[in-house]
Design an enzyme around this catalytic site. Structure first.
Site, PDB file in Angstrom:
ATOM      1  CG  MET A  14     -21.286   8.434  12.085  1.00  0.00           C
ATOM      2  SD  MET A  14     -20.936   9.784  10.964  1.00  0.00           S
ATOM      3  CE  MET A  14     -21.950  11.185  11.719  1.00  0.00           C
ATOM      4  N   GLY A  15     -17.281   7.226  14.432  1.00  0.00           N
ATOM      5  CA  GLY A  15     -16.587   7.690  15.603  1.00  0.00           C
ATOM      6  C   GLY A  15     -14.793   8.004  15.415  1.00  0.00           C
ATOM      7  CG  ASN A  33     -14.667  -0.841  17.905  1.00  0.00           C
ATOM      8  OD1 ASN A  33     -15.420   0.231  17.904  1.00  0.00           O
ATOM      9  ND2 ASN A  33     -14.222  -1.254  18.032  1.00  0.00           N
ATOM     10  CG  ASN A 104     -28.951  10.503  14.892  1.00  0.00           C
ATOM     11  OD1 ASN A 104     -28.618  12.126  15.654  1.00  0.00           O
ATOM     12  ND2 ASN A 104     -28.627  10.576  13.716  1.00  0.00           N
ATOM     13  N   GLY A 131     -24.266  15.873   8.668  1.00  0.00           N
ATOM     14  CA  GLY A 131     -23.474  15.879   7.738  1.00  0.00           C
ATOM     15  C   GLY A 131     -22.462  14.117   7.669  1.00  0.00           C
ATOM     16  CG  HIS A 187     -30.323  18.564  11.420  1.00  0.00           C
ATOM     17  ND1 HIS A 187     -30.529  17.081  11.096  1.00  0.00           N
ATOM     18  CD2 HIS A 187     -29.857  19.306  10.741  1.00  0.00           C
ATOM     19  CE1 HIS A 187     -29.380  17.322  10.004  1.00  0.00           C
ATOM     20  NE2 HIS A 187     -29.058  18.026   9.387  1.00  0.00           N
ATOM     21  CG  ASN A 188     -31.247  13.198  12.122  1.00  0.00           C
ATOM     22  OD1 ASN A 188     -31.460  15.108  11.762  1.00  0.00           O
ATOM     23  ND2 ASN A 188     -31.579  12.525  12.216  1.00  0.00           N
ATOM     24  CD  GLU A 191     -31.272  14.303   7.434  1.00  0.00           C
ATOM     25  OE1 GLU A 191     -30.405  14.776   7.894  1.00  0.00           O
ATOM     26  OE2 GLU A 191     -31.114  12.850   7.004  1.00  0.00           O
ATOM     27  CE  LYS A 262     -29.773   4.732  10.808  1.00  0.00           C
ATOM     28  NZ  LYS A 262     -29.503   5.695   9.970  1.00  0.00           N
ATOM     29  NE  ARG A 289     -37.474   9.445   5.166  1.00  0.00           N
ATOM     30  CZ  ARG A 289     -36.118   8.824   5.823  1.00  0.00           C
ATOM     31  NH1 ARG A 289     -35.521   7.979   6.278  1.00  0.00           N
ATOM     32  NH2 ARG A 289     -35.823  10.287   5.103  1.00  0.00           N
TER      33      ARG A 289
HETATM   34  C1  6PG Z   1     -26.684  13.492  10.041  1.00  0.00           C
HETATM   35  C2  6PG Z   1     -28.689  12.301   9.535  1.00  0.00           C
HETATM   36  C3  6PG Z   1     -27.927  11.300  10.669  1.00  0.00           C
HETATM   37  C4  6PG Z   1     -28.357   9.948   9.520  1.00  0.00           C
HETATM   38  C5  6PG Z   1     -29.619   9.995  10.435  1.00  0.00           C
HETATM   39  C6  6PG Z   1     -31.264   9.657  10.428  1.00  0.00           C
HETATM   40  O1  6PG Z   1     -26.890  14.767   9.903  1.00  0.00           O
HETATM   41  O2  6PG Z   1     -26.527  13.268   9.374  1.00  0.00           O
HETATM   42  O3  6PG Z   1     -29.076  12.773   9.737  1.00  0.00           O
HETATM   43  O4  6PG Z   1     -27.761  11.319  11.242  1.00  0.00           O
HETATM   44  O5  6PG Z   1     -28.860  10.650   8.641  1.00  0.00           O
HETATM   45  O6  6PG Z   1     -29.754   8.697  11.094  1.00  0.00           O
HETATM   46  O7  6PG Z   1     -31.365   8.237   9.165  1.00  0.00           O
HETATM   47  P1  6PG Z   1     -32.153   7.889   8.868  1.00  0.00           P
HETATM   48  O8  6PG Z   1     -33.093   8.361   7.836  1.00  0.00           O
HETATM   49  O9  6PG Z   1     -32.316   6.032   8.800  1.00  0.00           O
HETATM   50  O10 6PG Z   1     -33.814   7.833  10.021  1.00  0.00           O
END
Ligand code: 6PG
Length: 467
Positions: A14-15, A33, A104, A131, A187-188, A191, A262, A289
């Protein structure tokens, strides 16, 4: 050497992607880093963008390479590593500098870091980045918290690198302190629910309709142009169509059925409960999960636990599509309800329509639905409930009958659909003007003298005629 506009610390997927994205948009970027040997590797892979990038193995030199007031983006694991990093970098910083955590993080940790750094005049921003690696490189959705000062510093950079929906950058300053990380957490959560509902429909097609992965791929591919149009449905079709290089069979059939997590989905549910909200579809997704991890117990239970008499489920693809649309609307309804509750509780004045807008491109849950959700929140739905809005109700009227048929069919067939069922029960509870908690109140009063209100005397406390 030119002073850099921003420092990016942490050159993982990501970085690196964000640093390249910033460099591509014309910003001068200093990078660093913990493992110093990653820096030349990264610069070597940057091609012509290396001209906009400066590598600094030494932290003091990295900070000194930045224009003041400084902006440093940390893309490192949240939790203790981030706290340790803040402590190490703090002596090199000055008042009005800004540190950003793009990981996160739990919003409560972000609140604490904002408060701790405030004393030194340094601003701390929790920024949700969605993303994945591709989004970070070519246009993520960014959810920014923190102070107005920090937003003024960041704004030109984040607006340049963010995804665009009809030229509107998918980024905004959503609120103070940990608001950005809270919004990313929810958001997650959404998701998780979306992925779970998709997996539940896949389960019906695989286990009850006997479809091969490639046939299910075709179904999701066809759906990805309709009301379910979204990144997650699109990638589902791609994932299901992919073959394993070793066996030549669908790769999805070779993958162990244990899902990782996570923490963000779980945090959404925890915060929802703390705020007095129910996010049953999201909870079901987290739970699915969690128990997927108990593989040995599940394998034993398969032979031991009698499903009772089950009925065949009739497979109707149009019905499944509509059910998934309704489930998606309801899980978003739950997520946005949690956001509204947090906004009230923490005095954040979250603009729910704007949040839906910045989720329309770049992020993992981007979908056609989010544009309608933005419209719905722009016209202030009753009680702030997405599902009560004039924009959304017609779609629910179409989808809920299908959801009901799919959930009841799956239950009859012994096929688990916890997220779809949770969403439907939430909907049914919500539209229940006369619920059943009168009985709960009577029970509470019976064993604990907790009292209840009478319908004919609201506001006053009464007790029952219990012996
Ligand atoms: C995003 C994702 C990203 C990652 C999460 C979910 O928005 O790009 O949500 O942040 O996929 O960390 O991860 P887990 O499924 O491992 O909880």
């Amino acid at each position: 050497m030119t002073l850099a506009d921003i420092g990016v610390y942490g050159l993982g997927t990501m970085g690196s992607a964000l640093a390249l994205n910033l460099a591509e948009k014309g910003f001068e970027v200093a990078v660093s880093n913990r493992e110093a040997d990653w820096i030349p590797d990264f610069l070597g892979r940057a091609g012509s963008l290396a001209e906009q990038l400066q590598g600094h193995a030494d932290l003091k030199g990295f900070v000194a390479a930045l224009k003041t007031p400084r902006v440093i983006l940390f893309m490192i694991p949240s939790g203790e590593p981030l706290d340790a990093m803040i402590e190490t970098v703090a002596p090199f910083l000055q008042s009005a500098d800004t540190l950003i955590d793009g990981g996160n993080a739990d919003f409560a940790d972000t609140n604490r870091r904002v408060e701790d750094l405030e004393r030194t005049g340094v601003h701390f921003v929790g920024m949700g980045v969605s993303g994945g690696g591709h989004g970070a490189r070519h246009g993520p959705s960014l959810m920014v918290g923190g102070s107005d000062h920090a937003w003024t510093q960041l704004r030109p950079m984040v607006e340049s690198i963010a995804a665009r929906f009809e030229n509107d950058p998918c980024v905004d300053h959503l609120g103070p302190n940990g608001a950005g990380h809270f919004v990313k957490t929810v958001h997650n959560g959404i998701e998780y629910a979306d992925m779970q509902m998709i997996a539940e429909v896949y389960g019906i097609l695989r286990d009850k309709a006997g479809m091969s992965a490639s046939r299910v791929a075709e179904v999701f591919d066809a759906w990805s142009d309709g009301p379910l149009s979204s990144y997650l449905v699109e990638i589902t079709a791609k994932v299901l169509a992919a073959n394993d290089g070793q066996t030549g069979t669908p790769i999805v059939d070779q993958i162990l059925d244990q899902a990782g997590q996570k923490g963000t989905g779980r945090w959404t549910v925890i915060e929802a409960l703390k705020l007095g909200q129910s996010a049953s579809a999201i909870e079901a997704a987290v739970g699915a999960r969690s128990w997927s991890a108990e593989r040995d117990a599940r394998r034993m239970a398969e032979g031991l636990l009698d499903p009772g008499s089950t009925m065949p489920i009739s497979i109707d693809l149009a019905l499944l599509e509509s059910a998934l649309v309704a489930g998606r609307i309801l899980s978003h309804g739950q997520g946005f309800r949690v956001l509204a509750a947090a906004s009230d509780a923490f005095d954040w004045s979250l603009d729910l329509a704007r949040i839906a807008e910045i989720w329309r491109a770049g992020c993992i849950i981007r979908s056609r639905l989010l544009d309608d959700i933005a419209t719905a929140f722009r016209s202030d739905p009753p009680f702030g409930h997405l599902v009560l809005s004039d924009t959304i109700r017609p779609a629910l009227s179409l989808g809920v009958p299908a959801l009901r048929k799919v959930v009841s069919g799956a239950i009859g067939a012994g096929q688990p659909v916890p997220a779809l069922a949770g969403a439907l029960s939430w909907y049914d509870s919500l539209r229940n003007g006369r619920g059943t908690t009168n009985l709960i109140q009577a029970q509470r009063d019976f064993f604990g003298t907790h009292g209840f209100e009478r319908l004919d005397d609201l506001g006053a406390k009464h007790h029952g005629p219990w012996a």
